[in-house]
Design an enzyme around this catalytic site. Structure first.
Site, PDB file in Angstrom:
ATOM      1  CG  ASP A 189      -1.844   1.124   1.370  1.00  0.00           C
ATOM      2  OD1 ASP A 189      -2.812   1.133   0.591  1.00  0.00           O
ATOM      3  OD2 ASP A 189      -1.645   2.022   2.212  1.00  0.00           O
ATOM      4  CD  GLU A 250      -2.107   2.497  -3.618  1.00  0.00           C
ATOM      5  OE1 GLU A 250      -3.140   3.101  -3.940  1.00  0.00           O
ATOM      6  OE2 GLU A 250      -1.707   2.464  -2.445  1.00  0.00           O
TER       7      GLU A 250
HETATM    8  C1  NOJ Z   1      -4.409   3.123  -0.804  1.00  0.00           C
HETATM    9  C2  NOJ Z   1      -5.611   2.281  -0.528  1.00  0.00           C
HETATM   10  O1  NOJ Z   1      -6.002   1.637  -1.709  1.00  0.00           O
HETATM   11  C3  NOJ Z   1      -6.678   3.209   0.005  1.00  0.00           C
HETATM   12  O2  NOJ Z   1      -7.919   2.569   0.120  1.00  0.00           O
HETATM   13  C4  NOJ Z   1      -6.215   3.763   1.326  1.00  0.00           C
HETATM   14  O3  NOJ Z   1      -7.148   4.733   1.771  1.00  0.00           O
HETATM   15  C5  NOJ Z   1      -4.837   4.408   1.227  1.00  0.00           C
HETATM   16  N1  NOJ Z   1      -3.922   3.643   0.431  1.00  0.00           N
HETATM   17  C6  NOJ Z   1      -4.233   4.592   2.589  1.00  0.00           C
HETATM   18  O4  NOJ Z   1      -3.867   3.339   3.139  1.00  0.00           O
END
Ligand code: NOJ
Ligand code: CA
Length: 484
Positions: A189, A250
């Site tokens: 993430d 991500e």
């Molecule tokens: C990316 C995640 O996909 C999202 O849902 C989240 O709010 C943020 N990162 C923070 O963890």
């Protein structure tokens, strides 16, 4: 070749997948019950959005215990059973690793303040001009500490200080904990937020557009608040703990900032394609930027068109483009990620009557529609979010219907192993996206409402609309895959 090289990963948002105990919230037993669906779609792996205990300010992305299962979803034993059953079906299991922040309810926040990023205020306000991804300052004042803590997301999500070796070691322990339970990898993430400017300098005004939708509408160049120095070392520590687990990052940055991440991660999401408008030139450019990332020594991007954070494909691009978008996504080389419900062409919904997510993302998180009945086969109780249109769209109704998005998705995923490596963009009509996959197939996507000439002579193997090719032309909004 690694298992994930051309894999299809199915994203499960556990809360909205399948409820089994009537509390209206999806759970791990539900994922286990529906593994057969994931296998029939043809996915090689499943990624579970966070399943850990969380107060729920960001529905799981605010973690209060990294090495347990939220009782809402089940138990560790249930998780182990899920992994066993998935593996028996040849489905790999990926978890969501959230290394950049914890919930402020995590015991560390009180017991180990040195794990977080603190600073003195400036002129009675926050220490600098950094913005939270969800709007407003990225800093909150903590009266107990008498200083400000950094939160790149909600104030309930305090950023960890990856310059503290104890933080690195603690997250490495988390990675090893789940690795020992037999998982196959992580989606990582917000990994571009792992490191910030150590001097916490202001973000300067933006001189050029950021390239992706961002906080503050792109007025600031996000050069100090993310992707700071030392990222390579931090990623190397994650890799060291993960061994050869699959790591998909991500990285919410344009493609040219991805190489330093790809030195340690196996792949990073291609967000430029995700956010491109449904216009041939923009789609072509975004695909090419992703393809160019891969070199003989470096992996390429993971393709994805939707997730739990943004409007679904059929809502964003229009339901008339859902089939062609599926063809586009599922014929790209490298790993692809499919968000639950996209295999049905599901739409966004109205969200909850009283918003649950303060950033407005409820609309993208309505339950998967299994059956054509009001609760969609998702729950026997009161669903936490209502199904959107289960009478029109459901797994049960689409199964066996050759014209459905579901059967198209299955056929496309089944074809993936037969597509030759490499992608060559073809010069065509401006409204088409057309590319060759090695010497085996030509993919043609019509982004327009006009009939356009197909740059392939052979009969299509897959065509999104019956009679979609006539006199060498491809129907409006259609897509075709032809033998080369
Ligand atoms: C990316 C995640 O996909 C999202 O849902 C989240 O709010 C943020 N990162 C923070 O963890
Ligand atoms: Ca439940």
């Amino acid at each position: 070749m690694t298992w994930w090289a051309d894999a299809t990963v199915y994203q499960v948002y556990p809360r909205s997948f399948q409820d089994t105990n009537g509390d209206g919230v999806g759970d791990l037993a539900g994922v286990r019950r529906r593994l057969g669906h994931i296998a029939r779609v043809g996915a090689d792996a499943v990624w579970l959005s966070p399943i850990y205990p969380s107060p729920g300010a960001d529905l799981g992305y605010d973690i209060s215990d990294y090495t347990a299962v939220d009782p809402l979803f089940g138990t560790l034993e249930e998780f182990d059973r899920l992994v066993d059953d998935a593996h028996a079906l040849n489905i790999r299991v990926l978890l969501d690793l959230v290394p950049c922040h914890t919930s402020t309810a995590h015991p560390w926040f009180k017991e180990r303040p040195g794990f977080y990023i603190w600073a003195e205020g400036r002129d009675g306000g926050p220490p600098n001009n950094w913005l939270s991804a969800f709007g407003g300052p990225a800093w909150s004042y903590d009266p107990g500490q008498g200083r400000w803590y950094l939160h790149s997301f909600y104030p309930e999500q305090a950023d960890l200080d990856w310059r503290n070796p104890e933080v690195v070691a603690a997250v490495q322990d988390v990675i090893r904990f789940w690795a020992a339970r037999g998982i196959d990898g992580f989606r990582v993430d917000a990994i571009d937020r792992l490191m910030k400017d150590p001097q916490l300098r202001d973000d300067p005004p933006a001189a050029v557009p950021f390239g992706l939708p961002v906080e503050g509408g792109g007025t600031l160049a996000l050069t100090n608040s993310r992707n700071g120095p030392g990222i390579g070392k931090a990623l190397a520590a994650i890799r060291a703990a993960a061994g050869d687990l699959f790591l998909a990052g991500e990285v919410y940055l344009p493609a040219d900032a991805h190489p330093s991440f790809l030195e340690h991660l196996d792949t990073t999401f291609a967000f430029e394609l995700f956010h491109a408008p449904w216009e041939a030139a923009a789609l072509r450019q975004a695909i090419e930027r992703g393809i160019e990332l891969a070199t003989p020594t470096r992996r390429g991007p993971a393709w994805v068109l939707s997730n739990h954070d943004f409007p679904r494909v059929a809502t964003r691009w229009g339901a008339q483009h859902a089939r062609a978008a599926a063809v586009l996504l599922l014929t790209l080389p490298g790993p692809v990620f499919v968000y639950q419900g996209e295999e049905l062409g599901q739409l966004d919904g109205p969200g909850a009557e009283r918003p649950i997510d303060r950033a407005g993302r409820d609309a993208h998180r309505h339950p998967v529609q299994w059956d054509p009945e009001p609760r969609a086969g998702f729950t026997d109780g009161i669903p936490w979010l209502e199904p959107v249109d289960p009478l029109e769209r459901s797994v049960a109704v689409q199964t066996g219907d050759p014209l459905s998005v579901l059967e198209l998705t299955r056929a496309l995923i089944a074809l993936r192993p037969h597509l030759e490596p490499g992608l060559l963009m073809l010069e065509t009509e401006p409204g088409l996206v057309a590319f060759a996959r090695g010497e085996s197939h030509v993919v043609v996507v019509n982004t327009t409402a006009a009939w356009l000439p197909v740059p392939a002579a052979a009969e299509p193997l897959i065509l999104t609309a019956p009679g979609g090719v006539r006199d060498g032309r491809l129907a409006p909004n259609a897509a075709a895959i032809c033998p080369a």
